[in-house]
Design a protein around this motif. Structure first.
Motif, PDB file in Angstrom:
ATOM      1  N   LYS A 110       0.669  -0.819  -0.438  1.00 37.25           N
ATOM      2  CA  LYS A 110       0.322  -0.123   0.273  1.00 37.25           C
ATOM      3  C   LYS A 110       0.995   1.365   0.394  1.00 37.25           C
ATOM      4  N   LYS A 257      -2.378  11.952  -5.608  1.00 37.26           N
ATOM      5  CA  LYS A 257      -3.085  10.522  -6.191  1.00 37.26           C
ATOM      6  C   LYS A 257      -4.357  10.301  -7.356  1.00 37.26           C
ATOM      7  N   TYR A 259      -7.016   7.486  -8.521  1.00 36.49           N
ATOM      8  CA  TYR A 259      -7.498   5.669  -8.340  1.00 36.49           C
ATOM      9  C   TYR A 259      -7.513   5.267  -9.829  1.00 36.49           C
ATOM     10  N   SER A 261     -10.285   4.436 -11.054  1.00 36.97           N
ATOM     11  CA  SER A 261     -11.289   4.059 -11.161  1.00 36.97           C
ATOM     12  C   SER A 261     -11.757   5.431 -11.916  1.00 36.97           C
ATOM     13  N   GLU A 262     -10.977   6.128 -11.805  1.00 38.07           N
ATOM     14  CA  GLU A 262     -11.326   8.193 -11.816  1.00 38.07           C
ATOM     15  C   GLU A 262     -11.146   8.240 -13.983  1.00 38.07           C
ATOM     16  N   VAL A 281      -0.554   5.837  -9.191  1.00 37.76           N
ATOM     17  CA  VAL A 281      -2.164   5.959  -9.690  1.00 37.76           C
ATOM     18  C   VAL A 281      -2.119   4.569  -8.368  1.00 37.76           C
ATOM     19  N   ILE A 282      -3.494   4.490  -8.368  1.00 37.64           N
ATOM     20  CA  ILE A 282      -3.483   3.008  -6.872  1.00 37.64           C
ATOM     21  C   ILE A 282      -5.465   2.563  -7.260  1.00 37.64           C
ATOM     22  N   ASP A 283      -5.409   1.273  -7.167  1.00 41.56           N
ATOM     23  CA  ASP A 283      -6.329   0.783  -7.019  1.00 41.56           C
ATOM     24  C   ASP A 283      -6.976   0.710  -5.922  1.00 41.56           C
ATOM     25  N   ASP A 284      -8.810  -0.046  -6.036  1.00 42.61           N
ATOM     26  CA  ASP A 284      -9.606   0.797  -4.189  1.00 42.61           C
ATOM     27  C   ASP A 284      -9.056  -0.033  -3.289  1.00 42.61           C
ATOM     28  N   ASN A 285      -7.525  -0.803  -2.987  1.00 42.80           N
ATOM     29  CA  ASN A 285      -6.885  -1.342  -2.182  1.00 42.80           C
ATOM     30  C   ASN A 285      -5.440  -0.518  -0.992  1.00 42.80           C
ATOM     31  N   GLU A 286      -5.354   0.851  -2.867  1.00 45.82           N
ATOM     32  CA  GLU A 286      -4.392   1.604  -2.548  1.00 45.82           C
ATOM     33  C   GLU A 286      -3.143   0.848  -2.567  1.00 45.82           C
TER      34      GLU A 286
END
Length: 545
Positions: A110, A257, A259, A261-262, A281-286
């Motif tokens: 993370k 940062k 996500y 999904s943005e 760029v991170i996913d929903d789980n950071e």
């Protein structure tokens, strides 16, 4: 690359025809070298799922937006480091990967923060006083890593005040200086080594030697001094020692940062408010996925879309007005369709979009796989209600017979199997039935929705009258509709019973009147939403508008 894809999609609340047409036309485009992906815009009906499973097709991907999300574009590969590593190691990672940014991740992957080239530059060009504060609690192991050295002796009680001195030839005696708890860098003179150790520095770094005299090590034990043999000359050792602090001490916490999904276009607007070269760029789980920069935003357009079985933007994917629409394959009315550039538009007065797709295969002499022929046949039978719909044309029937021959299917037996699935509403809620095949229309300003459910008998709908009406009233209010219609269609009885809700419900009852003394009269011959339900409703709306 995601950006090279062409997305072939049917309408919202997909029926069998829209899904099969998307799969079939995507196959045709791939046969012509186009990276086409069939899509859907919602959940699939039981009938569609049955056909996909029977003929061995996966469910098409769910297309949520015609604009690209960050997770759908090619990002810069993720480079990262753990917080206990040194700034020296971070710099090596940045140089090796030619990057401006390195993410700091915890043991679970993370994002904790970022380290940049600018951080290293600021540290090397800044005042040594600020660097000394960072070095105060820097472990000997980290100093050793930074100078590419070898620890000769590490004392557990050695203390470091963060100050660094280079011992060169001088007129003054060493005793004239205070070296207590400092980091000292010196040459390869064993006599000087011992004298320096006895003055109590925190760490002695020796250059240009492969060993340290035993008496120096004994003195280091007595005075609690750690000793390192550097892997560099004096100049580089003095430079690199300042890169010994752990990245956790200098990283930027809570960095800007994004996500996955943005939307790319939203990220671009946010970038205008900051000046960084790249952003994690991170996913929903950071978890880190990669990096995005202004370059990515400027070089990402919107998705290339082919519409099948619809042309109205109101029935299409979210953001369709910003997409690059390449083609349209349809058999419905043309309403609000508009593009900025010419497109290939094929609209035929015909019963099924699958018929058009099959025709395109034949026109271009591309053979049908057996399973695709079966799927397209199912779509034609579904949309024409096994040729009973008034929209059916001789071309639909001839195409269905041709596909049945390729697929090795008997049309009557196949239709019986398929409609037994679509007409089976057992175990489904009224809300599920309402949403499984639904289309919205704006008729002369009248916000209208028409849902169609296939049943074996009209009595099935009559038995649920109160529940259906209650659900329809709630749905109409929630969606802000003027007129909401739910038609239960029986192919065996060749007709439909009509429920209506909304301020304009009386218009539906005028379009589909009950017989005197009856409620929910079977509207004989009313099977098609496109050519019977919608036109009748439209005529009454226009009458009062």
């Amino acid at each position: 690359m995601e950006q090279n894809r062409v997305y072939v999609t049917g309408h919202r609340h997909p029926d069998t025809d829209s899904v099969a047409a998307a799969i079939g036309y995507a196959f045709y485009k791939r046969a012509n070298g186009v990276k086409a992906i069939p899509c859907r815009l919602g959940k699939l009906s039981a009938e569609t799922k049955y056909l996909l499973k029977r003929f061995g097709f996966e469910q098409p991907m769910l297309l949520e937006d015609a604009r690209y999300k960050l997770g759908e574009i090619d990002l810069d590969e993720p480079v990262s480091i753990s917080p206990d590593k040194t700034l020296f190691e971070a710099i090596q990672i940045l140089q090796k990967n030619n990057r401006q940014i390195c993410s700091v991740l915890d043991n679970d992957g993370k994002l904790l923060g970022i380290v940049t080239r600018s951080d290293a530059a600021d540290l090397s060009m800044g005042d040594t006083a600020s660097t000394s504060k960072l070095l105060q609690d820097t472990p000997v192991e980290c100093i050793n890593t930074a100078v590419s050295g070898r620890i000769v002796y590490q004392d557990p009680e050695s203390r470091i005040n963060g100050k660094v001195s280079i011992i060169a030839l001088t007129k003054e005696k060493l005793t004239d200086f205070d070296f207590k708890d400092k980091i000292l860098i010196t040459g390869n003179d064993p006599k000087v080594h011992k004298e320096l150790v006895e003055m109590g520095p925190g760490v002695l770094i020796v250059v240009r030697t492969d060993e340290v005299a035993p008496e120096v090590i004994e003195a280091a034990k007595k005075h609690h001094v750690s000793i390192i043999i550097s892997g560099h000359e004096t100049m580089n050792t003095s430079r690199y020692v300042y890169f010994a602090p752990r990245v956790s001490r200098i990283m930027k916490r809570n960095p800007v940062k994004f996500y996955a999904s943005e939307l790319v276009e939203d990220a671009g607007r946010k970038m205008l408010r900051s000046r960084f070269h790249a952003y994690p760029v991170i996913d929903d789980n950071e978890k880190l996925l990669g990096y995005v920069s202004r370059y990515h935003v400027m070089n990402t357009g919107n998705k290339k879309i082919i519409l099948v079985d619809h042309n109205e933007f109101s029935q299409s994917v979210k953001g369709i007005e910003k997409a690059e629409v390449l083609e349209v394959i349809d058999h419905h009315r043309i309403n609000d369709f508009s593009t900025n550039r010419p497109v290939a538009f094929r609209n035929e007065i015909i019963g099924s979009s699958a018929t058009i797709v099959a025709t395109i295969f034949r026109e271009n002499q591309i053979p049908f796989p057996k399973n695709l022929a079966g799927l397209l046949l199912g779509a034609i039978l579904s949309d024409t209600l096994k040729f009973q719909s008034p929209t059916t044309t001789p071309k639909d029937i001839a195409t269905a017979q041709m596909l049945a021959g390729v697929a090795g299917l008997d049309i009557d037996e196949f239709a019986k199997d398929m409609f037994s699935v679509s007409a089976n509403i057992k175990g489904k809620t009224i809300q599920e039935l309402l949403n499984q095949d639904i289309k919205f229309f704006n008729i002369e300003g009248c916000k209208t929705m028409i849902s169609q459910v296939i049943v074996t008998s009209a009595d099935t709908a009559r038995a649920m009258e109160s529940q259906v009406q209650q659900m329809l009233d709630v749905f109409t209010k929630k969606k802000g509709l003027d007129l909401c219609i739910m038609a239960f269609t029986s192919i065996l009885e060749n007709g439909s019973v009509i429920f209506a809700s909304g301020d304009k419900a009386a218009w539906a009852h005028e379009a589909f009147p009950d017989k005197e003394g009856e409620t929910l009269t079977l509207q004989k011959g009313v099977l098609s939403r496109k050519s019977q339900l919608l036109p009748r409703v439209t005529a009454v709306v226009q009458k009062y508008s």
